[in-house]
Design an enzyme around this catalytic site. Structure first.
Site, mmCIF file in Angstrom:
data_model
loop_
_atom_site.group_PDB
_atom_site.id
_atom_site.type_symbol
_atom_site.label_atom_id
_atom_site.label_comp_id
_atom_site.label_asym_id
_atom_site.label_seq_id
_atom_site.Cartn_x
_atom_site.Cartn_y
_atom_site.Cartn_z
ATOM 1 N N ASP A 1 -8.829 -4.674 -6.150
ATOM 2 C CA ASP A 1 -8.369 -3.720 -5.129
ATOM 3 C C ASP A 1 -9.237 -2.469 -5.192
ATOM 4 O OD1 ASP A 1 -6.942 -1.888 -3.524
ATOM 5 O OD2 ASP A 1 -5.013 -2.733 -4.095
ATOM 6 N N SER B 1 0.836 -1.193 0.000
ATOM 7 C CA SER B 1 0.000 0.000 0.000
ATOM 8 C C SER B 1 0.883 1.260 0.000
ATOM 9 C CB SER B 1 -0.932 -0.080 1.204
ATOM 10 O OG SER B 1 -2.008 0.816 1.094
ATOM 11 N N HIS C 1 -7.093 -5.675 -1.783
ATOM 12 C CA HIS C 1 -5.940 -4.840 -1.462
ATOM 13 C C HIS C 1 -4.979 -5.502 -0.470
ATOM 14 C CE1 HIS C 1 -3.769 -1.071 -0.950
ATOM 15 N NE2 HIS C 1 -3.883 -1.177 0.356
#
Lengths: 433, 427
Positions: free
Chosen positions: A332, A240, A367
């Site tokens: 995601d 991330s 994600h």
């Protein structure tokens, strides 16, 4: 079949394993053809209970072994289904996510067998048999060393043995905190891994100021200079927002010389000259692009879309000199990882360094692509360091495909790290042995 | 400056029960490289135990202890578990040592390392090492101290709702209370009671007999035990108690018994300690080997030749498994087993008996992968005299016997204590 079965034998092998190791669940001595439920129960550190279960039919020898679950929180032949399909028990708070903070103790899971095909009310049923399974992030002999040198808030995990070991800098995302479990697990695989808190470090909490780029270079230096670390073999892994910092350091730092980089669920879109604070500010500027789904869950993937054509707003991946592994979940909902990966591919093709790039792209994965065999959270309550209130954040991913992505990606990440950090040996370089 | 990246040593699983196998793998070596794999363990008594094997890496730079041959060391050939069972005290250690874990709530830690070369490997620092944990207790097993109705010992209970089949577990003389076998049996699904029975002086053989019956009943009546699924497992002197209880008790009925290093010598009306006194009167006839280690085997053979000295095993009516070593130098256990077979045959009950006799194995037949002790220090119960007793056995053969017999003991127990013969497949 109402009669209580006597002496059903349940075993889970190994009973003590690492978090990424598989186990085998075996039921023996059941009544042939009987319907049974195998259930896993885990109480996490926050006190919430998680469960998973599968419905089985014992074969003619009274055994369940590598058989399909007909129904439950997982179905089909799923060796690790009892772990990856864990979900909070009915009545739990919404938006939970399972993350272990204290990685020096194991995750304990109680696995039990029940008569019949049960779906609820397990607490009121007496199982036929039950065992306890321990799942560890740290292999025996791995050492955990808090690091405060140079103003860092970090933890170093050293594999057991004399070393020297290749090193790894481990970064998580916008939620901050010092998240240790992946670094602990990587150390269990032979990498001296340093988990770094770069958003909520002691320095930041005390001064209210974000760390500068030197903070990461300090971490690199501390790792490089450690007597048990092979200074010329250091990689970085980020997830991330951690991807943004990893790419920034890999491409622009004069100090940091990486042997490899792993970027999970991230993007190269960022103000190139920016510090941590400036990059976060850049995301905030686009906050207007935040969307909500029908459940009012927050979708942040549009903040960086469309992918900019302005070179000052994208890390120049054409300048990368080390192998890069990108891991992308195609569902995601938090970051535009897939679009970014495509753009990265194009930029590197144009620059002529695409031989360094490997992209792993998983349909229906979300994600949070983490080490395998822990539950999938399609959404969970989340607080970034910028936004002080908790929101319900949509991460994305469909449970089964997300689990398969995690399992596959982790295997490939370990191979990638091993090849780039342990490999490339020429026989002649060992004549001194 | 380029530092050399070391080889990668892995032990899988890194945490296991003591009777489980592991795989030791070394990767990232140069091809055709001579290395030595070494194991090191520091015991609770602070003695160091080690084992090692000499290997040569293949063309991929890999050494696999499970697949490759050791060319020398404390074991040779293809021996996946050689680094454990061939352990012995490091050079310079005290003599006559025995490795037994007393605190079974913590694992046995074994450091496995790889060193370059064969000769003089110990002088070089290891290239890599890994730590393995070997556990006697599976997760969830409970340990409970028992001091009830005059009976002392430790109870181990498997995880799960129960109830479970159970075992009365008895060791031999001269060891103190050993709990590790019971902990391991509980990890395999049996409530197991390690009985402490040599700590007290009994007024008479009858009182002593009642102690064992009471112990058995404490297990039988435990809320987590299936009352008609209780067996007895005894080794050495413990096997004599097993024979004795099963042959003579009118109030307890074990479902099955396992006797390791079978002994049925029990002069009638004597307590165990009195029996020892009688035994010690024969010590002057003991044979001493070239190392001055004491063997009781030959005078014991004379003692048991008189059937009036022995338990009337022909009275036993439950399934029995006898496990013995043919090189047992402490007690004529194989001959005892033959005598048991003969007596049962006479009573038409030979179908109850299973016998295992292992060539080259000695007296101390323990759970697998633990080191072999051919002779160890022993304190004679009454006189407190210290001798070195010869148990017998040759390491490789003895270790194979331990591995094979444990599997067969577990399978015997599973058959008689877990399976209900009356409920067959009726689909």
């Amino acid at each position: 079949m109402d009669r209580k079965q006597c002496c059903v034998k349940l075993s889970v092998q190994p009973s003590r394993g690492l978090m990424d190791e598989k186990f085998i669940v075996l039921v023996q001595n059941a009544l042939p053809g009987s319907q049974l439920t195998i259930r896993a129960l885990h109480q996490c550190e926050d006190g919430h209970s998680w469960e998973a279960f599968g419905h089985y039919t014992a074969d003619t020898t009274g055994t369940i072994n590598e058989d399909p679950s007909i129904h439950g929180t997982y179905s089909g032949v799923e060796q690790m289904g009892l772990l990856w399909s864990l979900r909070p028990i009915p009545g739990s708070k919404p938006g939970l996510r399972m993350r272990k903070k204290n990685i020096q103790t194991p995750m304990e899971v109680t696995v039990s067998v029940y008569q019949g095909h049960q779906t609820e009310g397990f607490a009121d049923l007496v199982p036929l048999s039950g065992v306890v399974v321990e799942r560890w992030y740290m292999a025996p002999g791995v050492r955990r060393i808090p690091v405060t040198e140079g103003g860092l808030t970090a933890t170093l995990f050293l594999p057991s043995g004399p070393g020297p070991f290749p090193g790894l800098l481990d970064l998580w995302g916008g939620g901050g905190q010092l998240v240790e479990y992946r670094a602990a697990l990587l150390a269990s695989h032979g990498f001296a891994s340093m988990a770094i808190d770069y958003l909520t470090s002691k320095f930041t909490m005390k001064t209210g100021k974000m760390v500068d780029n030197q903070y990461f270079e300090t971490a690199y230096r501390v790792l490089q200079q450690h007597p048990q670390v092979c200074g010329s073999k250091i990689a970085m892994i980020g997830l991330s927002f951690g991807t943004s910092m990893t790419l920034k350091m890999a491409i622009y730092s004069e100090v940091i010389k990486l042997s490899a980089a792993v970027c999970i669920s991230g993007s190269h879109v960022q103000p190139v000259e920016g510090s941590v604070e400036e990059i976060m500010g850049f995301f905030q500027k686009n906050a207007g692009k935040t969307r909500f789904n029908e459940k009012n869950e927050v979708i942040w993937r549009d903040l960086l879309l469309p992918i900019s054509t302005d070179p000052s707003l994208k890390a120049d991946v054409g300048r990368l000199q080390c192998p890069l592994l990108l891991v992308v979940g195609e569902d995601d909902q938090n970051w535009p990882a897939q679009e970014s990966a495509l753009d990265i591919k194009e930029m590197m093709a144009r620059a002529g360094n695409s031989h360094l790039l490997t992209v792993l792209s998983y349909p229906n994965a979300g994600h949070l692509i983490e080490p395998p065999y822990t539950p999938h959270a399609r959404s969970s309550t989340f607080k970034t360091v910028e936004i002080q209130e908790k929101v319900m954040c949509l991460w994305g991913g469909q449970t089964v495909e997300h689990f398969r992505a995690q399992e596959d990606a982790w295997k490939k990440i370990l191979v990638f790290l091993r090849e780039n950090l342990y490999g490339g040996r020429k026989p002649t370089s060992f004549s001194h042995l | 400056m380029t530092q050399a990246v070391p080889p990668i040593l892995s032990v899988t699983p890194s945490r296991a029960l003591v009777d489980e196998k592991f795989q030791v793998l070394v990767e990232n070596l140069p091809p055709g490289c001579p290395v030595t794999l070494c194991s090191l363990h520091r015991s609770e008594d602070k003695d160091d135990w080690e084992a090692y094997g000499h290997y040569v890496s293949d063309h991929r730079g890999v050494v696999s202890v499970s697949e490759d041959l050791s060319f020398g060391g404390t074991y040779t050939g293809k021996e996946p578990m050689g680094l454990l069972w061939s352990m012995r005290p490091v050079p310079g250690s005290r003599k006559g040592l025995r490795l037994r874990k007393i605190n079974v709530c913590t694992p046995m830690l074994v450091n496995i390392s790889v060193h370059s070369g064969h000769e003089g490997f110990r002088d070089r620092t290891p290239l890599a090492s890994a730590l393995a944990e070997r556990w006697y207790m599976a997760p969830g097993v409970k340990r409970i101290d028992i001091n009830k109705q005059g009976v002392q010992g430790t109870l181990y209970i498997p995880p799960g709702p129960g109830p479970f089949p159970a075992l009365l577990d008895m060791w031999g003389g001269g060891a103190g209370l050993l709990e590790y076998r019971s902990a391991l049996l509980a990890s395999r699904g049996y409530v197991s009671f390690s009985l402490d029975y040599l700590w007290s002086e009994y007024l008479s053989a009858d009182v002593e007999f009642k102690y064992f019956e009471t112990a058995f009943n404490i297990i039988r009546n435990h809320s987590q035990v299936i009352p008609d699924r209780v067996g007895i497992l005894g080794s050495s002197l413990g096997s004599m108690v097993a024979f004795d209880l099963t042959a003579y008790s009118t109030i307890i009925k074990p479902r099955c018994i396992v006797c390791i290093s079978s002994n049925h010598y029990h002069p009638p009306g004597t307590t165990l300690k009195a029996g020892f006194k009688i035994l010690s009167k024969h010590f002057h006839k003991a044979h001493f080997d070239e190392n001055n280690h004491m063997s009781w085997r030959s005078f014991a053979l004379d003692l048991i030749a008189d059937p009036s000295n022995n338990v009337e095993v022909g009275r036993i009516n439950c399934p029995m498994l006898l496990v013995n070593g043919c090189d047992d130098q402490n007690w004529p256990t194989v001959e005892t087993a033959e005598e048991v077979a003969r007596l049962l045959r006479e009573g038409g009950k030979e179908h109850l008996l299973s016998r295992l006799a292992y060539p080259g194995a000695g007296h101390l037949i323990e759970p697998p992968f633990s080191p072999h002790f051919r002779a160890t220090k022993f304190i004679i119960l009454n006189s407190k005299e210290k001798v070195i007793l010869l148990w017998g056995g040759h390491t490789k053969a003895h270790s194979d016997a331990q591995e094979d017999s444990w599997r067969k003991i577990l399978s015997f127990l599973q058959l008689h204590l877990y399976h209900s013969p009356s409920v067959k497949a009726n689909l």
